[in-house]
Scaffold this active site. Structure first.
Site, PDB file in Angstrom:
ATOM      1  N   CYS A   1       0.861  -1.192   0.000  1.00 46.06           N
ATOM      2  CA  CYS A   1       0.000   0.000   0.000  1.00 46.06           C
ATOM      3  C   CYS A   1       0.893   1.236   0.000  1.00 46.06           C
ATOM      4  O   CYS A   1       1.955   1.247   0.617  1.00 46.06           O
ATOM      5  CB  CYS A   1      -0.889  -0.007   1.234  1.00 46.06           C
ATOM      6  SG  CYS A   1      -2.085   1.339   1.252  1.00 46.06           S
TER       7      CYS A   1
ATOM      8  N   HIS B   1       4.256   2.206   1.558  1.00 47.77           N
ATOM      9  CA  HIS B   1       4.402   2.421   3.000  1.00 47.77           C
ATOM     10  C   HIS B   1       3.966   1.210   3.842  1.00 47.77           C
ATOM     11  O   HIS B   1       3.810   1.324   5.046  1.00 47.77           O
ATOM     12  CB  HIS B   1       3.691   3.707   3.483  1.00 47.77           C
ATOM     13  CG  HIS B   1       2.240   3.842   3.123  1.00 47.77           C
ATOM     14  ND1 HIS B   1       1.721   5.020   2.627  1.00 47.77           N
ATOM     15  CD2 HIS B   1       1.211   2.981   3.201  1.00 47.77           C
ATOM     16  CE1 HIS B   1       0.423   4.876   2.417  1.00 47.77           C
ATOM     17  NE2 HIS B   1       0.086   3.648   2.770  1.00 47.77           N
TER      18      HIS B   1
ATOM     19  N   PRO C   1       0.202  12.078   3.166  1.00 46.44           N
ATOM     20  CA  PRO C   1      -1.125  12.686   3.008  1.00 46.44           C
ATOM     21  C   PRO C   1      -1.793  12.976   4.347  1.00 46.44           C
ATOM     22  O   PRO C   1      -1.540  12.297   5.339  1.00 46.44           O
ATOM     23  CB  PRO C   1      -1.903  11.612   2.251  1.00 46.44           C
ATOM     24  CG  PRO C   1      -1.303  10.333   2.773  1.00 46.44           C
ATOM     25  CD  PRO C   1       0.169  10.623   2.981  1.00 46.44           C
ATOM     26  N   GLY C   2      -2.655  13.981   4.329  1.00 50.74           N
ATOM     27  CA  GLY C   2      -3.553  14.202   5.451  1.00 50.74           C
ATOM     28  C   GLY C   2      -4.908  13.601   5.113  1.00 50.74           C
ATOM     29  O   GLY C   2      -5.032  12.798   4.189  1.00 50.74           O
TER      30      GLY C   2
ATOM     31  N   MET D   1      -9.060  13.970   3.917  1.00 50.68           N
ATOM     32  CA  MET D   1      -9.739  14.803   2.922  1.00 50.68           C
ATOM     33  C   MET D   1     -10.229  16.100   3.575  1.00 50.68           C
ATOM     34  O   MET D   1     -10.765  16.104   4.683  1.00 50.68           O
ATOM     35  CB  MET D   1     -10.901  14.051   2.285  1.00 50.68           C
ATOM     36  CG  MET D   1     -11.983  13.576   3.234  1.00 50.68           C
ATOM     37  SD  MET D   1     -13.250  12.667   2.318  1.00 50.68           S
ATOM     38  CE  MET D   1     -14.397  12.311   3.667  1.00 50.68           C
TER      39      MET D   1
ATOM     40  N   HIS E   1       3.630   8.059   7.381  1.00 53.85           N
ATOM     41  CA  HIS E   1       2.978   7.822   6.084  1.00 53.85           C
ATOM     42  C   HIS E   1       1.683   8.607   5.949  1.00 53.85           C
ATOM     43  O   HIS E   1       1.015   8.535   4.921  1.00 53.85           O
ATOM     44  CB  HIS E   1       2.706   6.337   5.892  1.00 53.85           C
ATOM     45  CG  HIS E   1       1.442   5.843   6.554  1.00 53.85           C
ATOM     46  ND1 HIS E   1       1.135   6.082   7.869  1.00 53.85           N
ATOM     47  CD2 HIS E   1       0.396   5.106   6.050  1.00 53.85           C
ATOM     48  CE1 HIS E   1      -0.036   5.512   8.156  1.00 53.85           C
ATOM     49  NE2 HIS E   1      -0.500   4.922   7.075  1.00 53.85           N
TER      50      HIS E   1
END
Length: 411
Positions: free
Chosen positions: A80, A280, A312-313, A315, A336
């Site tokens: 992933c 990750h 990423p954070g 949405m 990650h």
């Protein structure tokens, strides 16, 4: 960063990139303590600032193992990870251009949702996959695990699909106001089956060997030099390659769809640049402190000096492109993502669909999703503050680009 360590015990130190122990949940610390007592742990256990409890091993955990691999320290979504690409199209153009389906952002996101299967859906016809073609050509490498062989044929219907949960495809806006594409996905059902299959094999062997690893820790291992260990590594690598190709295929499709609509409504196609594709959830043989060891990153990215990565954070929040600093203490790793504050069930019970949808509307974020009843699972309220996560790993990575969600496609 602080260190958790009990002198005069058999545990190894735990290095945690958070201000203090009060910032880490009890279950997560308990799992880290189990890791620290494994007989083959090299140097210490490392926990990234997005860490939280997982199955057996914390998400956001990194361990280096001397001669052993642990299926549950990789997880069931093997490989992933994230993919990213920059464009030269401005966010303002996508937001302000009106089409027959709303704004150009809405049109593009809707078209992505129609063309890329999400959740448990897959393609009705087999897709092209060089990874699976190679696996079939080298089938003798995998024949010992006959139960998994059908997954290779099944994979042709899953390549280029998004999945559900925290997986997403986003149109994002960088600090210069330009559109970027980011997506999060893995090895789909393929890696899930491989992870569960070898975890069961490891359980059976650990019981047979009467190992010192407590079965209740849910961390059965395979010596890397055994037949079972070698087979797991083969299947894990195949799952990683499949996940990498899965993201690449989806990214190519999103680029194609975006280009189709910008050509129609803006009169030009985007110029794409700066593509990144990174895992990750995986294990890899690396050299740390003078020894070749299997580094397991479960919810952590590799962050060698100068290496670009994606964090990423949630949405409606921010995401980051980062450059690694090559910190050896973290085994050259970093977080990650933002890390969960609420489990999926707790998030749904705490935050209403209306609250989440109103929040996205207030932020001018377009959501494309078939079923919105579970939208709270992945709302920004369910996650840690991504800016705090980045601040806590300043010795691991440096931010290169900060991005905000413009439109998001969810399973």
């Amino acid at each position: 960063m602080f260190v958790k360590y009990y002198k005069n015990t058999k545990m190894m130190p735990i290095k945690i990139w958070l201000p203090s122990e009060e910032h880490i949940e009890e279950k997560c610390m308990e799992q880290a303590l189990h890791l620290s007592k494994l007989p083959f742990i090299h140097k210490w256990v490392a926990l990234m600032p997005d860490t939280h409890a997982g199955k057996g091993m914390p998400i956001g955990g990194v361990i280096a193992c001397d001669g052993a691999v642990i299926p549950n320290a990789v997880g069931v979504d093997i490989g992933c990870g994230m993919a990213f690409v920059q464009t030269d199209i401005s966010a303002e153009e996508l937001k302000e251009t009106v089409t027959g389906s709303g704004s150009l952002v809405q049109t593009v996101c809707g078209d992505i949702l129609r063309n890329i299967p999400t959740g448990f859906n897959h393609y009705k016809k087999p897709q092209i996959s060089s990874v699976l073609d190679r696996a079939k050509a080298e089938l003798n490498r995998y024949e010992a695990d006959k139960e998994l062989i059908p997954m290779i044929d099944d994979g042709y219907f899953q390549i280029g699909t998004l999945g559900g949960g925290n997986h997403f495809i986003e149109l994002q806006q960088d600090e210069e106001g330009m559109i970027c594409i980011m997506l999060h996905s893995g090895s789909r059902h393929f890696g899930n089956m491989v992870g569960k299959y070898f975890n069961e094999i490891a359980k059976e062997l650990n019981e047979k060997w009467h190992t010192s690893v407590d079965p209740e820790w849910n961390l059965p291992f395979l010596p890397a030099d055994t037949e079972e260990g070698r087979r797991y590594l083969e299947w894990m690598q195949l799952s990683m390659d499949f996940a990498y190709e899965n993201r690449a295929v989806m990214l190519a499709k999103v680029k194609e769809l975006l280009a189709k609509h910008t050509l129609k409504y803006l009169g030009r196609e985007p110029v794409f640049s700066g593509e990144i594709n990174c895992h990750h959830n995986y294990a890899a043989l690396e050299n740390h402190y003078g020894k070749n060891v299997y580094v397991h990153r479960k919810g952590a990215i590799r962050a060698r000096e100068g290496e670009l990565g994606i964090i990423p954070g949630a949405m409606g929040s921010y995401s980051y492109i980062v450059r690694g600093k090559g910190c050896e203490e973290s085994f050259m790793s970093s977080s990650h993502g933002a890390g969960r504050l609420y489990s999926r069930t707790a998030a749904v019970n705490t935050f209403s669909v209306e609250k989440v949808m109103c929040d996205l509307k207030d932020l001018s974020v377009v959501l494309a999703k078939h079923n919105k009843s579970d939208v709270a699972e992945e709302s920004r309220f369910a996650y840690k503050d991504i800016d705090m996560v980045i601040a806590n790993e300043s010795e691991l990575v440096e931010p290169v680009k900060k991005l905000f969600t413009v439109g998001v496609v969810k399973g």
